[in-house]
Write a protein that holds these residues in place. Structure first.
Motif, PDB file in Angstrom:
ATOM      1  N   LYS A 235      40.519  35.204  78.148  1.00 34.43           N
ATOM      2  CA  LYS A 235      41.365  34.255  77.761  1.00 34.43           C
ATOM      3  C   LYS A 235      39.749  34.255  76.242  1.00 34.43           C
ATOM      4  N   ILE A 236      38.619  34.377  77.048  1.00 36.22           N
ATOM      5  CA  ILE A 236      38.085  33.402  75.449  1.00 36.22           C
ATOM      6  C   ILE A 236      37.512  35.647  74.741  1.00 36.22           C
ATOM      7  N   GLY A 237      37.524  36.375  75.661  1.00 35.59           N
ATOM      8  CA  GLY A 237      37.207  37.832  74.832  1.00 35.59           C
ATOM      9  C   GLY A 237      38.419  38.061  73.939  1.00 35.59           C
ATOM     10  N   THR A 238      39.666  37.611  74.736  1.00 34.71           N
ATOM     11  CA  THR A 238      40.702  37.287  73.285  1.00 34.71           C
ATOM     12  C   THR A 238      40.417  37.041  72.423  1.00 34.71           C
ATOM     13  N   VAL A 239      39.452  35.776  72.351  1.00 38.61           N
ATOM     14  CA  VAL A 239      39.418  34.407  71.139  1.00 38.61           C
ATOM     15  C   VAL A 239      38.312  35.672  70.039  1.00 38.61           C
ATOM     16  N   GLY A 240      37.096  36.198  70.689  1.00 39.27           N
ATOM     17  CA  GLY A 240      36.417  36.901  70.304  1.00 39.27           C
ATOM     18  C   GLY A 240      37.205  38.131  69.243  1.00 39.27           C
ATOM     19  N   ALA A 241      37.837  38.921  69.779  1.00 35.46           N
ATOM     20  CA  ALA A 241      38.574  40.118  69.569  1.00 35.46           C
ATOM     21  C   ALA A 241      39.356  39.358  68.303  1.00 35.46           C
ATOM     22  N   ALA A 242      40.378  38.270  67.865  1.00 36.79           N
ATOM     23  CA  ALA A 242      40.989  37.915  67.334  1.00 36.79           C
ATOM     24  C   ALA A 242      40.365  37.435  66.421  1.00 36.79           C
TER      25      ALA A 242
ATOM     26  N   GLU B 276      38.145  38.893  60.173  1.00 34.98           N
ATOM     27  CA  GLU B 276      37.415  38.281  59.520  1.00 34.98           C
ATOM     28  C   GLU B 276      37.495  40.665  58.504  1.00 34.98           C
ATOM     29  N   GLU B 277      37.819  41.162  60.120  1.00 37.78           N
ATOM     30  CA  GLU B 277      38.084  42.594  59.381  1.00 37.78           C
ATOM     31  C   GLU B 277      38.788  42.893  58.261  1.00 37.78           C
ATOM     32  N   THR B 278      40.387  42.525  58.381  1.00 36.85           N
ATOM     33  CA  THR B 278      41.626  41.865  57.543  1.00 36.85           C
ATOM     34  C   THR B 278      40.910  41.262  56.409  1.00 36.85           C
ATOM     35  N   TYR B 279      40.302  40.424  56.299  1.00 36.15           N
ATOM     36  CA  TYR B 279      39.855  40.047  54.979  1.00 36.15           C
ATOM     37  C   TYR B 279      39.093  40.605  54.373  1.00 36.15           C
ATOM     38  N   ASP B 280      37.924  40.657  54.924  1.00 31.98           N
ATOM     39  CA  ASP B 280      37.259  41.982  54.308  1.00 31.98           C
ATOM     40  C   ASP B 280      37.574  43.580  53.582  1.00 31.98           C
ATOM     41  N   ILE B 281      38.634  44.061  54.459  1.00 29.87           N
ATOM     42  CA  ILE B 281      39.530  45.482  53.589  1.00 29.87           C
ATOM     43  C   ILE B 281      40.517  44.386  52.204  1.00 29.87           C
ATOM     44  N   PHE B 282      40.650  43.293  52.397  1.00 31.76           N
ATOM     45  CA  PHE B 282      41.429  42.640  51.537  1.00 31.76           C
ATOM     46  C   PHE B 282      40.697  42.908  50.275  1.00 31.76           C
ATOM     47  N   LYS B 283      39.788  42.302  50.759  1.00 29.02           N
ATOM     48  CA  LYS B 283      38.600  41.671  49.605  1.00 29.02           C
ATOM     49  C   LYS B 283      38.134  43.180  48.719  1.00 29.02           C
ATOM     50  N   LYS B 284      37.890  44.033  49.150  1.00 25.23           N
ATOM     51  CA  LYS B 284      37.171  45.710  49.170  1.00 25.23           C
ATOM     52  C   LYS B 284      38.160  46.346  48.429  1.00 25.23           C
TER      53      LYS B 284
ATOM     54  N   PHE C 191      40.657  50.828  52.131  1.00 24.63           N
ATOM     55  CA  PHE C 191      41.074  50.822  53.787  1.00 24.63           C
ATOM     56  C   PHE C 191      41.281  52.345  54.340  1.00 24.63           C
ATOM     57  N   SER C 192      40.826  52.554  55.335  1.00 21.17           N
ATOM     58  CA  SER C 192      40.348  53.961  55.509  1.00 21.17           C
ATOM     59  C   SER C 192      40.546  54.051  57.338  1.00 21.17           C
ATOM     60  N   LYS C 193      40.545  55.585  57.902  1.00 20.81           N
ATOM     61  CA  LYS C 193      40.669  55.858  58.856  1.00 20.81           C
ATOM     62  C   LYS C 193      39.264  55.577  59.434  1.00 20.81           C
ATOM     63  N   HIS C 194      38.415  55.462  59.157  1.00 18.14           N
ATOM     64  CA  HIS C 194      37.285  55.369  59.075  1.00 18.14           C
ATOM     65  C   HIS C 194      36.816  53.944  59.562  1.00 18.14           C
ATOM     66  N   LYS C 195      37.329  53.241  58.490  1.00 17.50           N
ATOM     67  CA  LYS C 195      36.963  51.716  58.307  1.00 17.50           C
ATOM     68  C   LYS C 195      37.642  51.153  59.662  1.00 17.50           C
ATOM     69  N   PHE C 196      39.086  51.544  59.826  1.00 19.37           N
ATOM     70  CA  PHE C 196      39.991  50.941  61.021  1.00 19.37           C
ATOM     71  C   PHE C 196      39.294  51.730  62.121  1.00 19.37           C
ATOM     72  N   GLU C 197      38.358  52.530  62.536  1.00 21.42           N
ATOM     73  CA  GLU C 197      38.147  52.821  63.670  1.00 21.42           C
ATOM     74  C   GLU C 197      36.354  51.818  63.634  1.00 21.42           C
ATOM     75  N   HIS C 198      36.146  51.851  62.722  1.00 21.92           N
ATOM     76  CA  HIS C 198      35.278  50.508  62.634  1.00 21.92           C
ATOM     77  C   HIS C 198      35.407  49.536  63.090  1.00 21.92           C
ATOM     78  N   SER C 199      36.365  49.498  62.963  1.00 20.90           N
ATOM     79  CA  SER C 199      36.751  47.266  63.486  1.00 20.90           C
ATOM     80  C   SER C 199      37.632  47.772  64.708  1.00 20.90           C
ATOM     81  N   LEU C 200      38.044  48.300  65.179  1.00 24.05           N
ATOM     82  CA  LEU C 200      38.638  48.481  66.759  1.00 24.05           C
ATOM     83  C   LEU C 200      36.729  48.335  66.890  1.00 24.05           C
ATOM     84  N   LYS C 201      36.557  49.732  67.142  1.00 23.92           N
ATOM     85  CA  LYS C 201      35.066  49.184  67.666  1.00 23.92           C
ATOM     86  C   LYS C 201      33.966  47.905  67.531  1.00 23.92           C
ATOM     87  N   LYS C 202      33.845  47.381  66.340  1.00 21.38           N
ATOM     88  CA  LYS C 202      33.552  45.638  66.363  1.00 21.38           C
ATOM     89  C   LYS C 202      34.462  45.049  66.945  1.00 21.38           C
ATOM     90  N   MET C 203      35.845  45.081  67.032  1.00 23.48           N
ATOM     91  CA  MET C 203      36.706  43.608  67.921  1.00 23.48           C
ATOM     92  C   MET C 203      36.928  43.797  69.622  1.00 23.48           C
TER      93      MET C 203
END
Length: 146
Positions: free
Chosen positions: A35-42, A47-55, A58-70
């Motif tokens: 449950k809490i792991g899901t909260v951390g990933a969400a 945060e990553e979605t906000y960063d993408i919209f702010k900048k 969007f790229s495949k590299h950024k997507f992979e980085h976001s998944l690893k960070k999640m």
């Protein structure tokens, strides 16, 4: 005198997932992890979605980085929650009751263990134990209010 107002209710979705591991300690620990792991990933996903919209890019590299960070954040948050739930359960079994004191003990032990696992010095371990106990106690008091 006429007035305007807003009235409504806000309810959160009820997510009840329980994995039967054969023992209450393991059940609670795995449940807390998931449950809490899901909260951390969400949290990281937002945060990553906000960063993408702010900048604006969007790229495949950024997507992979976001998944690893999640995944990393989800595992970290889940591990902390699993350790806390396990420590609180152990304190409840030893004390024979479930109250703010067992939450404080569980939080303090979790803070100390996580700090010690990161090879912190003695003062940092003590401070993290105090913080963990305080946060767990505050969370328990908030649960009493609702």
């Amino acid at each position: 005198m006429p007035g305007t107002g807003f009235r409504g209710t806000l309810t959160s979705p009820k997510v009840d997932l329980m994995v039967d591991m054969g023992h209450p300690f393991l059940n609670l620990t795995v449940d807390g992890f998931l449950k809490i792991g899901t909260v951390g990933a969400a949290k990281t996903a937002v945060e990553e979605t906000y960063d993408i919209f702010k900048k604006g890019s969007f790229s495949k590299h950024k997507f992979e980085h976001s998944l690893k960070k999640m995944c990393k954040e989800g595992v970290y948050w889940g591990t902390i929650a699993g350790v806390y739930v396990g420590m609180e359960y152990g304190a409840e079994r030893i004390c024979g009751t479930r109250n703010w004191k067992t939450a404080m003990i569980g939080g303090a032990l979790t803070g100390a263990l996580v700090s010690a696992a990161t090879k912190s010095n003695r003062d940092k371990i003590v401070m993290d134990a105090i913080t963990g106990g305080a946060v767990a106690t505050a969370a328990k008091f908030l649960n009493y209010l609702t």
